[in-house]
Every structure is written in C-alpha cells, then in structure tokens.
Design an enzyme around this catalytic site. Structure first.
Site, PDB file in Angstrom:
ATOM      1  N   GLU A 174      26.763 -46.144  97.792  1.00 38.59           N
ATOM      2  CA  GLU A 174      26.368 -45.148  96.778  1.00 38.59           C
ATOM      3  C   GLU A 174      27.394 -44.030  96.902  1.00 38.59           C
ATOM      4  O   GLU A 174      27.328 -43.234  97.847  1.00 38.59           O
ATOM      5  CB  GLU A 174      24.973 -44.581  97.084  1.00 38.59           C
ATOM      6  CG  GLU A 174      23.855 -45.591  97.067  1.00 38.59           C
ATOM      7  CD  GLU A 174      23.325 -45.892  95.680  1.00 38.59           C
ATOM      8  OE1 GLU A 174      23.867 -45.338  94.698  1.00 38.59           O
ATOM      9  OE2 GLU A 174      22.400 -46.698  95.566  1.00 38.59           O
ATOM     10  N   LEU A 175      28.329 -43.974  95.975  1.00 41.12           N
ATOM     11  CA  LEU A 175      29.428 -43.011  96.146  1.00 41.12           C
ATOM     12  C   LEU A 175      29.319 -41.868  95.149  1.00 41.12           C
ATOM     13  O   LEU A 175      28.252 -41.572  94.635  1.00 41.12           O
ATOM     14  CB  LEU A 175      30.764 -43.744  96.051  1.00 41.12           C
ATOM     15  CG  LEU A 175      30.919 -44.912  97.046  1.00 41.12           C
ATOM     16  CD1 LEU A 175      32.268 -45.579  96.898  1.00 41.12           C
ATOM     17  CD2 LEU A 175      30.698 -44.479  98.491  1.00 41.12           C
ATOM     18  N   CYS A 227      25.227 -35.861  93.588  1.00 40.27           N
ATOM     19  CA  CYS A 227      26.061 -36.935  93.030  1.00 40.27           C
ATOM     20  C   CYS A 227      25.768 -37.104  91.545  1.00 40.27           C
ATOM     21  O   CYS A 227      26.683 -37.345  90.757  1.00 40.27           O
ATOM     22  CB  CYS A 227      25.839 -38.226  93.802  1.00 40.27           C
ATOM     23  SG  CYS A 227      24.102 -38.649  93.976  1.00 40.27           S
ATOM     24  N   GLU A 243      35.732 -35.611  90.692  1.00 39.09           N
ATOM     25  CA  GLU A 243      34.401 -35.041  90.906  1.00 39.09           C
ATOM     26  C   GLU A 243      34.580 -33.658  91.525  1.00 39.09           C
ATOM     27  O   GLU A 243      35.360 -33.507  92.466  1.00 39.09           O
ATOM     28  CB  GLU A 243      33.621 -35.941  91.872  1.00 39.09           C
ATOM     29  CG  GLU A 243      32.258 -35.390  92.258  1.00 39.09           C
ATOM     30  CD  GLU A 243      31.552 -36.237  93.327  1.00 39.09           C
ATOM     31  OE1 GLU A 243      32.220 -36.731  94.260  1.00 39.09           O
ATOM     32  OE2 GLU A 243      30.320 -36.377  93.231  1.00 39.09           O
TER      33      GLU A 243
HETATM   34  P1  NAP Z   1      31.541 -38.263 103.303  1.00 37.89           P
HETATM   35  O1  NAP Z   1      32.536 -37.390 103.920  1.00 37.89           O
HETATM   36  O2  NAP Z   1      31.934 -39.614 102.877  1.00 37.89           O
HETATM   37  O3  NAP Z   1      30.305 -38.318 104.338  1.00 37.89           O
HETATM   38  C1  NAP Z   1      29.183 -39.122 104.111  1.00 37.89           C
HETATM   39  C2  NAP Z   1      28.808 -39.815 105.414  1.00 37.89           C
HETATM   40  O4  NAP Z   1      29.839 -40.720 105.772  1.00 37.89           O
HETATM   41  C3  NAP Z   1      28.676 -38.843 106.581  1.00 37.89           C
HETATM   42  O5  NAP Z   1      27.662 -39.303 107.448  1.00 37.89           O
HETATM   43  C4  NAP Z   1      30.041 -38.937 107.245  1.00 37.89           C
HETATM   44  O6  NAP Z   1      30.038 -38.585 108.602  1.00 37.89           O
HETATM   45  C5  NAP Z   1      30.330 -40.400 107.078  1.00 37.89           C
HETATM   46  N1  NAP Z   1      31.761 -40.737 107.136  1.00 37.89           N
HETATM   47  C6  NAP Z   1      32.816 -39.940 106.883  1.00 37.89           C
HETATM   48  N2  NAP Z   1      33.964 -40.639 107.032  1.00 37.89           N
HETATM   49  C7  NAP Z   1      33.611 -41.900 107.357  1.00 37.89           C
HETATM   50  C8  NAP Z   1      34.332 -43.088 107.635  1.00 37.89           C
HETATM   51  N3  NAP Z   1      35.660 -43.133 107.598  1.00 37.89           N
HETATM   52  N4  NAP Z   1      33.641 -44.207 107.934  1.00 37.89           N
HETATM   53  C9  NAP Z   1      32.309 -44.196 107.954  1.00 37.89           C
HETATM   54  N5  NAP Z   1      31.561 -43.096 107.729  1.00 37.89           N
HETATM   55  C10 NAP Z   1      32.205 -41.973 107.418  1.00 37.89           C
HETATM   56  O7  NAP Z   1      30.864 -37.609 102.029  1.00 37.89           O
HETATM   57  P2  NAP Z   1      30.704 -36.075 101.703  1.00 37.89           P
HETATM   58  O8  NAP Z   1      31.944 -35.667 101.040  1.00 37.89           O
HETATM   59  O9  NAP Z   1      30.193 -35.291 102.813  1.00 37.89           O
HETATM   60  O10 NAP Z   1      29.477 -36.228 100.669  1.00 37.89           O
HETATM   61  C11 NAP Z   1      29.583 -36.014  99.366  1.00 37.89           C
HETATM   62  C12 NAP Z   1      29.904 -37.277  98.583  1.00 37.89           C
HETATM   63  O11 NAP Z   1      28.776 -38.149  98.636  1.00 37.89           O
HETATM   64  C13 NAP Z   1      30.111 -36.949  97.141  1.00 37.89           C
HETATM   65  O12 NAP Z   1      31.161 -37.687  96.599  1.00 37.89           O
HETATM   66  C14 NAP Z   1      28.799 -37.344  96.508  1.00 37.89           C
HETATM   67  O13 NAP Z   1      28.887 -37.598  95.130  1.00 37.89           O
HETATM   68  C15 NAP Z   1      28.420 -38.532  97.314  1.00 37.89           C
HETATM   69  N6  NAP Z   1      26.992 -38.799  97.210  1.00 37.89           N
HETATM   70  C16 NAP Z   1      26.607 -39.917  96.524  1.00 37.89           C
HETATM   71  C17 NAP Z   1      25.257 -40.182  96.372  1.00 37.89           C
HETATM   72  C18 NAP Z   1      24.809 -41.412  95.625  1.00 37.89           C
HETATM   73  O14 NAP Z   1      23.631 -41.741  95.721  1.00 37.89           O
HETATM   74  N7  NAP Z   1      25.657 -42.106  94.903  1.00 37.89           N
HETATM   75  C19 NAP Z   1      24.311 -39.318  96.921  1.00 37.89           C
HETATM   76  C20 NAP Z   1      24.740 -38.183  97.593  1.00 37.89           C
HETATM   77  C21 NAP Z   1      26.100 -37.943  97.746  1.00 37.89           C
HETATM   78  P3  NAP Z   1      30.580 -37.140 109.113  1.00 37.89           P
HETATM   79  O15 NAP Z   1      29.663 -36.123 108.542  1.00 37.89           O
HETATM   80  O16 NAP Z   1      30.500 -37.268 110.573  1.00 37.89           O
HETATM   81  O17 NAP Z   1      31.975 -37.020 108.583  1.00 37.89           O
END
Ligand code: NAP
Length: 467
Positions: free
Chosen positions: A235-236, A269, A366
């Site tokens: 879910e990105l 998101c 985004e």
């Molecule tokens: P993110 O950096 O990807 O973090 C999300 C999760 O992934 C965190 O637990 C993070 O851990 C972990 N993570 C980071 N790098 C990783 C890697 N290389 N391998 C595995 N796990 C990893 O996302 P964010 O920027 O904080 O969150 C916002 C994004 O999420 C936005 O793009 C938003 O649209 C999306 N989102 C999508 C939905 C949906 O349902 N489609 C819902 C909510 C949010 P750490 O915190 O330890 O880095």
C-alpha cells in the site's frame, strides 16, 4: 536537541515541541530471530484455535481500545502530531475493524464448493504462518489494525515493524493484544529501523510480507520477498485527484476538499492532493478556497480549536517546503502559504499552489503535507488526463450533483478507489488499496482476508474419473 549525542533511531520526538520524549533500543538480530521463532511456534496452535475463540480475543481488543481511546489518542498526538480529535477517531475506527473481522472472518473463510463434473471439490482457506507487517506513522493504530485484524482472525501470526518515530504506539498495541488474552507469540512488536527489514524478510519462518509506506521501501521489500519467493502486498503513496464537475455546488466542493486536504496536516495517502475544476468555475473556486484557508487555525494539536496540526517530524516539514519551493522555481504560483510557520514545531503553512504544468515535478509527485494544488480543465477529457497523469493510482473523488454522470467520470479514473461527493474514505467493509505505483493487494472488507491464506483445493473423486 544536542547533535553531539548519539540517539537511537527509534524514539518519540514530539513534533509540536521537537523534544525527545523517549528512546528505545534497537533489537539485536538474535532477539529478532527469537521473536520470529516464537511467532512460528505460536502459529502451530493459533491456526487450530477455533474461530469463536479467536473472535472473543479480537472483540476484546476492540473493547479495550474503546475504553482507552482518550489515552491512546493523546499518545498518537504526542508521537506524530495529529489533532487529538483525529487520533481518537482513528482509535474508534480501528476498534470497528477488529470487531468487523471478529464477526465475519469465519463466514468469509468457509469452505467454497466448486462446480465440478465428477465427485466433489472445494477450496479450503488455510493460514500460512508468520506474517511480517511493516507500517508507517501517519495512522499509528489504524495502520496496525488493517493487516492485524484480518490476519489474526485468519489464523496467521504476526511480527510488526512500525515506523521508528512512533515506538510507544507500537508498544501499546502489543500490550493491548496481551491484555485481551492473545497467546504469547501471536503478535509481537519489533524495534528495528527500516534499513534492517530486508534481512528479516529472508528469515525462512517469515512466510509473507505486507508494507504500507513509500515506493523505495516498497521496492526494497518486494525485491527481498521475490528473492525469497514470498508473497508481498504493498500500500504505497497516492496523489488523489478531486474532480469537480460543472453541476457541483462550489461552496460544498471547496469545503469538502479543503477539510479533506488538511486532515492529518495533509499526511494521508488518500488525501485530495489535486483539485481539478472546470475553467468557468475556476475564479469562484479559487476565491472561495482562499476564504476557507483564512479560517484555518494552525497550532497545538491538543487544542480543540486547532485544525491544522504540525507534520510528523522536522524533516518531513523541511521536505514539504522544499517541494513547494521547487514548484515555485519551476513556475507555479504559490497563491497562499509556502513556508515554515514561525514557531517551534514541525509546522508548514497551509499552502495553495496554482498554475501547475506537466513541466513541473509537482504535477507528478505526491506532496505529503498541507498543500492544496488547484488545476483547471476545459472539458472532461482534459480533467481525466490531469487526474490520470501521475504514476499513483490510490483513491480519488468526483464531485457533482448528477450521480450517474459522476459515476461515468469515476470509471475513467485509474485508481483503486473513487468516491462520489466525498474524499476517499475508510470503512471496515470497504476494500482499500491501489493500482499502478500505489501498490497491489487489498486490505479490509472480504477481499483483505484472502491475501495471506492458502486457497487449497481438496478434490474427492473415483480414480477413473479424476482429471
Ligand atoms: P516509509 O519511509 O516508506 O516508511 C514506512 C515504513 O517502512 C516504516 O516502518 C519504515 O521504517 C519502513 N521502511 C523504510 N525504509 C524501508 C526499507 N528500505 N525496507 C523496509 N522497510 C522500510 O514511508 P513514509 O514516507 O514514512 O510514509 C509515508 C508514505 O506512506 C507516503 O507515501 C504515503 O502515501 C504512504 N502511505 C500509504 C498508505 C496506503 O494505504 N496506501 C497509507 C499510509 C501511508 P522506519 O520508520 O524505521 O524508516
């Protein structure tokens, strides 16, 4: 903060004050392996625990969440900054999702008879083992719930890696599961930074992975899952279009889109990130949007009169401001806001951007903050072209009085969900998920429970008729 001190990557930093509140040790690989061993061991009995027993525990999780909603809400606001009322709403929504699966899982996963020529055949839906769930900070409880409620009811066990900035929310959910009577090992929290997740995916006892977050994290985790032949769902991000039709009530469309965009300080998101209005309505829409912005109150998220909260971290606020600056440098108009708010905390001014063209990054990216991007269109074909211009395909809205016409437009939008006259919403019984670079797989509803079960064919027939 003292930059000389080496801090844990896993910590609560209150984004309203920027103060470190609490730090947690990162788990060592041996500790993580032991947690996964226990989850695997727990699976052996949890998978055979009757649905009725599982349901009692999961209903209890919902009850405890409702009983503790004020404290849980305050904790989410402390850790990631959202408005207290939004935090409490999130707790209630999560409780509803737990109740929903506790009530419906057995029916959803009942044997499914197949129409066959000889003998009998049916699908038996069986849990697969330990699931790794990786979740973001923007909905600390709801994000856990989306994968946990369906999968625990299906008989899988789970290890949860939550975002590093909300460790207390992660911990308190593990405590709630324990208090509800969930057996040891069925659900356990892992304190690890994102960069260490790939190694966890390759543990043979992890059977599948689900991640909600950014594209780089999604790409990294699916690469690791692919290399280890494990299923993954993603879910990105999203950049939801909000298409206003000519028969729409302008004031209503402005009210819904501005409130939707400011929800969670724009860190949703499925937020209406691109509002696309008919050219003949544009001036009126712009004027009314400016008026709506003038009523926004930026401030303390614990205060009931605030409607724009800080972002989750200083870095998030800086990232959003640099995206706005880049849009301005590339020729967009920053009609309102665009800067950091001059006060302590991870605040960004509510921002209105217009005159965005396909030559600008903002047209495709985004922006995860309180940034409202306004577009205009000549005809519906152009509205659809703008709506579908990004690689995201999560949610979207069509706003207009003629529902039949709105549905026709909705069918042409390339996303996983489109809402008429409402920003993309959430309910336990409705599937949630996207297409294109917004990911694959579904959570919630009947669809969500089938992602991580083995649809096993069981066939009875006489040998001479078997084919
Ligand atoms: P993110 O950096 O990807 O973090 C999300 C999760 O992934 C965190 O637990 C993070 O851990 C972990 N993570 C980071 N790098 C990783 C890697 N290389 N391998 C595995 N796990 C990893 O996302 P964010 O920027 O904080 O969150 C916002 C994004 O999420 C936005 O793009 C938003 O649209 C999306 N989102 C999508 C939905 C949906 O349902 N489609 C819902 C909510 C949010 P750490 O915190 O330890 O880095």
């Amino acid at each position: 903060m003292n930059s000389q001190v080496k801090h844990s990557p896993i910590k609560t930093v209150n984004p309203f004050t920027n103060e470190i509140v609490k730090e947690f040790d990162v788990m060592k690989p041996a500790q993580i392996a032991s947690i996964i061993d226990k989850a695997d061991e727990a699976f052996k009995s949890w998978k055979n625990t009757p649905f009725s027993e599982r349901a009692k525990i999961i209903h209890k999780v919902a009850t405890i969440m409702r009983e503790r909603k004020e404290a849980l809400g305050a904790l989410a606001t402390l850790e990631m900054g959202k408005l207290l009322a939004e935090s409490i709403y999130e707790v209630e929504l999560s409780a509803d999702i737990f109740d929903y699966y506790a009530e419906h899982a057995e029916k959803f996963l009942a044997d499914h008879p197949l129409d066959v020529k000889h003998g009998d055949a049916f699908l038996s839906y069986e849990p697969i083992g330990v699931l790794l769930s990786v979740q973001p900070w923007n909905f600390p409880y709801y994000q856990i719930t989306r994968s946990a409620a369906s999968n625990l009811m299906a008989g899988n066990t789970m290890v949860l890696k939550h975002a590093s900035n909300i460790p207390q929310c992660a911990q308190i959910m593990e405590d709630i599961f324990k208090d509800a009577g969930l057996p040891n090992g069925v659900y356990t929290n892992l304190f690890v930074p994102g960069k260490d997740v790939e190694a966890i995916v390759s543990n043979p006892k992890i059977k599948a992975v689900t991640l909600t977050g950014s594209k780089p994290a999604g790409a990294s985790i699916t690469a690791a899952a692919g290399a280890n032949v494990k299923k993954a769902t993603l879910e990105l991000g999203g950049s939801d279009p909000f298409v206003v039709l000519e028969d729409a009530d302008v004031s209503e469309a402005v009210e819904v889109s501005v409130a939707g965009r400011m929800w969670n300080a724009g860190q949703v998101c499925v937020s209406p990130k691109r509002v696309i209005v008919p050219a003949k309505m544009y001036d009126e829409f712009l004027a009314k949007t400016k008026e709506a912005f003038s009523k926004l109150v930026v401030g303390n998220p614990m205060d009931a009169t605030t409607n724009v909260a800080p972002l989750c971290t200083e870095k998030a606020a800086e990232d959003v401001v640099s995206q706005i600056q880049k849009a301005a440098e590339q020729g967009a108009t920053i009609a309102l806001g665009g800067k950091r708010v001059k006060r302590t905390g991870a605040f960004v001014e509510p921002t209105l951007i217009t005159d965005i063209t396909p030559k600008m990054d903002a047209y495709f990216e985004e922006i995860f903050g309180p940034v409202f991007m306004l577009y205009q269109y000549k005809d519906v074909d152009e509205a659809i072209e703008i709506a579908n211009a990004t690689e995201f395909g999560l949610g979207g809205t069509v706003f207009g009085k003629d529902t039949k016409k709105a549905v026709e437009v909705a069918r042409r939008i390339d996303t996983g969900m489109v809402y008429i006259n409402h920003v993309t919403g959430i309910a336990p019984e409705l599937p949630f998920g996207g297409t294109k670079e917004s990911g694959f797989g579904r959570e919630q509803s009947i669809a969500g429970i089938f992602e991580f079960v083995n649809a096993k064919l069981i066939r009875t027939t006489t040998p001479d008729k078997a084919y």
